[in-house]
Design a protein around this motif. Structure first.
Motif, short mmCIF file in Angstrom:
data_model
loop_
_atom_site.label_atom_id
_atom_site.label_comp_id
_atom_site.label_asym_id
_atom_site.label_seq_id
_atom_site.Cartn_x
_atom_site.Cartn_y
_atom_site.Cartn_z
N ILE A 1 0.84 -1.20 0.00
CA ILE A 1 0.00 0.00 0.00
C ILE A 1 0.87 1.24 0.00
CG2 ILE A 1 -1.46 1.39 1.54
CD1 ILE A 1 -2.72 -1.22 2.44
N LYS A 2 0.56 2.16 -0.89
CA LYS A 2 1.25 3.45 -0.83
C LYS A 2 0.29 4.47 -0.21
CE LYS A 2 4.26 2.30 -4.61
NZ LYS A 2 4.82 2.65 -5.92
N TYR A 3 0.80 5.31 0.66
CA TYR A 3 -0.07 6.23 1.37
C TYR A 3 -0.54 7.36 0.46
CZ TYR A 3 2.38 3.97 5.21
OH TYR A 3 2.93 3.05 6.05
N GLY A 4 -1.63 7.98 0.89
CA GLY A 4 -2.16 9.13 0.15
C GLY A 4 -1.48 10.41 0.57
N GLU A 5 -2.29 11.42 0.70
CA GLU A 5 -1.81 12.78 0.96
C GLU A 5 -1.04 12.90 2.28
OE1 GLU A 5 -4.18 16.83 0.93
OE2 GLU A 5 -5.19 15.26 -0.16
N ILE B 1 0.38 -7.00 9.31
CA ILE B 1 0.70 -5.68 8.74
C ILE B 1 2.08 -5.25 9.20
CG2 ILE B 1 0.05 -3.23 8.72
CD1 ILE B 1 -2.81 -3.99 9.07
N SER B 2 2.88 -4.78 8.25
CA SER B 2 4.13 -4.11 8.64
C SER B 2 4.21 -2.82 7.84
CB SER B 2 5.33 -5.01 8.39
OG SER B 2 5.26 -5.55 7.09
N TYR B 3 4.89 -1.83 8.37
CA TYR B 3 4.91 -0.56 7.65
C TYR B 3 6.16 0.25 7.98
CZ TYR B 3 3.16 1.16 12.16
OH TYR B 3 3.00 1.43 13.48
N ASP B 4 6.46 1.15 7.07
CA ASP B 4 7.46 2.17 7.37
C ASP B 4 6.87 3.52 6.99
OD1 ASP B 4 7.74 2.48 4.61
OD2 ASP B 4 9.39 1.05 4.51
N ARG B 5 7.68 4.54 6.88
CA ARG B 5 7.15 5.88 6.63
C ARG B 5 6.60 6.06 5.21
NH1 ARG B 5 8.41 9.76 10.07
NH2 ARG B 5 8.79 11.37 8.50
N CYS B 6 6.94 5.15 4.31
CA CYS B 6 6.52 5.32 2.92
C CYS B 6 5.45 4.35 2.46
CB CYS B 6 7.71 5.13 1.98
SG CYS B 6 9.05 6.23 2.36
N ARG B 7 5.39 3.19 3.08
CA ARG B 7 4.45 2.18 2.58
C ARG B 7 4.09 1.16 3.64
NH1 ARG B 7 7.33 0.22 -2.30
NH2 ARG B 7 7.33 2.46 -2.58
N MET B 8 3.11 0.35 3.28
CA MET B 8 2.65 -0.66 4.21
C MET B 8 2.55 -1.98 3.46
SD MET B 8 -0.88 -0.35 6.34
CE MET B 8 -0.55 1.32 6.82
N ILE C 1 -5.36 5.73 1.61
CA ILE C 1 -4.54 4.84 0.76
C ILE C 1 -4.50 5.43 -0.65
CG2 ILE C 1 -4.35 2.54 -0.25
CD1 ILE C 1 -5.82 1.41 2.17
N HIS C 2 -3.31 5.66 -1.15
CA HIS C 2 -3.17 6.26 -2.48
C HIS C 2 -3.24 5.20 -3.58
CE1 HIS C 2 -1.75 8.82 -5.67
NE2 HIS C 2 -0.80 7.95 -5.92
N SER C 3 -2.51 4.10 -3.38
CA SER C 3 -2.60 3.03 -4.37
C SER C 3 -2.36 1.67 -3.72
CB SER C 3 -1.62 3.27 -5.51
OG SER C 3 -0.32 3.32 -5.02
N ILE C 4 -2.89 0.66 -4.40
CA ILE C 4 -2.81 -0.71 -3.89
C ILE C 4 -2.16 -1.57 -4.96
CG2 ILE C 4 -4.12 -2.68 -3.02
CD1 ILE C 4 -6.49 -0.72 -2.63
N VAL C 5 -1.23 -2.39 -4.54
CA VAL C 5 -0.51 -3.21 -5.50
C VAL C 5 -0.42 -4.63 -4.97
CG1 VAL C 5 1.76 -3.56 -6.51
CG2 VAL C 5 0.94 -1.25 -6.15
N VAL C 6 -0.67 -5.59 -5.85
CA VAL C 6 -0.37 -6.96 -5.45
C VAL C 6 1.07 -7.21 -5.84
CG1 VAL C 6 -0.89 -9.39 -5.82
CG2 VAL C 6 -2.74 -7.72 -5.72
#
Ligand code: ATP
Ligand code: MG
Length: 391
Positions: free
Chosen positions: A9-13, A43-50, A70-75
């Protein structure tokens, strides 16, 4: 070699809000956990993605499409950082895809990885060209192959799916949505949720003038927008006595103005009680007599609470577009009456004055009727997160 299929997952705004970033991300994690309670996820995450690891990638991905922030979702497919393993994995993934041209884009976040991004692009592309009949197109490829080499492993993914964006719901606290059975107010609620405002709803019913179907329709609308929150409740105000007193004491052309002033008073009172920060409604400038700017002033003057009208500057067709997108439209157009539409006066005033309103309001003890409304609010809490049909 083990290849793991997971969701990235990439975060949004929120990534632009430096100081608050951690709070935002933690809230987003909570919201995601809340929506995905029934699934086994890690779930694991850092400052840029999850990253979300689960055995139910497809179902989980569907649920994530309703989560703001959530800005974008990728498999993605995760392998170790071994070049041969990456080559083989990429080939296995793209073998199942129909394409004529492709482009490889490598991001080498792990600077100690020995091959530079451009060289790695070439290496992978060559491997694909040797095994599949296709060509490279760096400007307009059918297929984009993204490779990210990171400390924790290499992530390979194809197309990125755009998600909802916005802020995680709740980051701005809770607002009170005046929810009718119409088209506008559910859209207004959705737009407020998008900016991180969680919702409780307030619905005025006037039985027997309004029916149980009208009430169920409002609950169903709340249900549908609850997909974006999970926390929405509906407060139902028994409005009959107050409404009848208005009709008895107020000249016809002012009944709607005064009725709406009463609604605002009740909404503001509930906000104070429950510590909500804002009233939200579906008013749209000029749509009806009670929504001229003069009317809005006269109605709004009963409270200092901020009132947000997310659809104020939209055309009806723009509002309908969103209603269709969020799947409230079909429910909104079911033909059940609202307390605003029963006994509609022939000529509602379009330039009401506060003086006149106050003069008419002195004719009856509205405050005790308001208190009675507030004391008898019914709060419905068990909304279904998936939006079930109550009708
Ligand atoms: P439509 O989509 O047909 O315009 P509407 O719900 O917007 O329906 P309006 O008469 O335009 O109806 O009312 C303006 C706003 O006032 C609504 O969007 C809603 O926020 C609020 N409102 C109206 N009636 C009620 C009600 N019975 N309970 C709660 N809020 C109401
Ligand atoms: Mg309206």
């Amino acid at each position: 070699m083990s290849v793991e299929k997971l969701i990235l997952i990439k975060y949004g705004e929120l990534t632009t809000k430096k100081g608050n970033r951690n709070t935002f991300i933690k809230l987003l994690v909570n919201n995601i956990k809340n929506v995905l309670k029934d699934y086994d996820i890690k779930i694991s995450y850092d400052r840029c993605r999850m990253y979300i690891e689960t055995n139910s990638v497809d179902q989980v991905k569907e649920k994530l499409k309703y989560i703001f922030g959530i800005h974008s979702i990728v498999v993605a497919y995760k392998v170790n950082n071994n070049t041969d393993d990456i080559k083989e994995t990429v080939l296995n993934i793209v073998k199942n895809v129909n394409f004529n041209t492709f482009k490889v884009e490598t991001k080498r976040a792990l600077k100690s990885f020995e091959i530079h991004s451009m060289d790695f692009n070439r290496l992978i592309a060559t491997h694909i060209l040797q095994n599949i009949k296709c060509g490279v197109d760096v400007h307009n490829p059918d297929l984009m192959i993204k490779i990210e080499i990171r400390k924790e492993g290499t992530f390979i993914y194809l197309n990125e799916e755009q998600a909802l964006g916005g802020y995680p719901v709740g980051v701005q606290g809770t607002g009170l949505l005046m929810l009718s059975g119409g088209i506008d107010s559910p859209v207004a609620g959705y737009l407020a949720l998008k900016r991180g405002v969680d919702l409780e709803c307030l619905y005025f019913e006037s039985p027997p003038h309004t029916s149980i179907q009208a009430k169920n329709k409002v609950i169903e609308l709340a249900n549908i927008i609850n997909k974006y929150s999970g926390n929405i409740k509906v407060n139902v105000v028994p409005f009959t006595k107050l409404q009848e007193a208005i009709y008895k004491n107020v000249p016809d052309n002012y009944v709607i103005t005064i009725m709406r002033r009463m609604m605002y008073r009740i909404a503001a009172n509930l906000c104070q009680k429950k510590n909500f920060k804002v009233i939200i409604n579906g008013e749209s400038i000029g749509q009806v007599a009670s929504q001229t700017l003069t009317s809005m002033n006269t109605i709004n003057s009963v409270t200092n609470m901020p009132v947000i009208r997310p659809v104020a500057c939209m055309d009806k067709l723009e509002i309908i577009d969103i209603a269709n997108k969020i799947e409230t439209y079909e429910t909104s157009i079911l033909p059940y009456e609202d307390c605003c539409t029963i006994f509609l006066p022939k000529h509602p005033v379009i330039n009401p004055t506060t003086d006149k309103c106050e003069q008419y309001e002195k004719r009856f003890d509205y405050q005790s009727l308001i208190d009675e409304c507030i004391n008898n609010i019914e709060t419905i809490t068990n909304l279904n997160k998936n939006g079930s049909n109550l009708l």
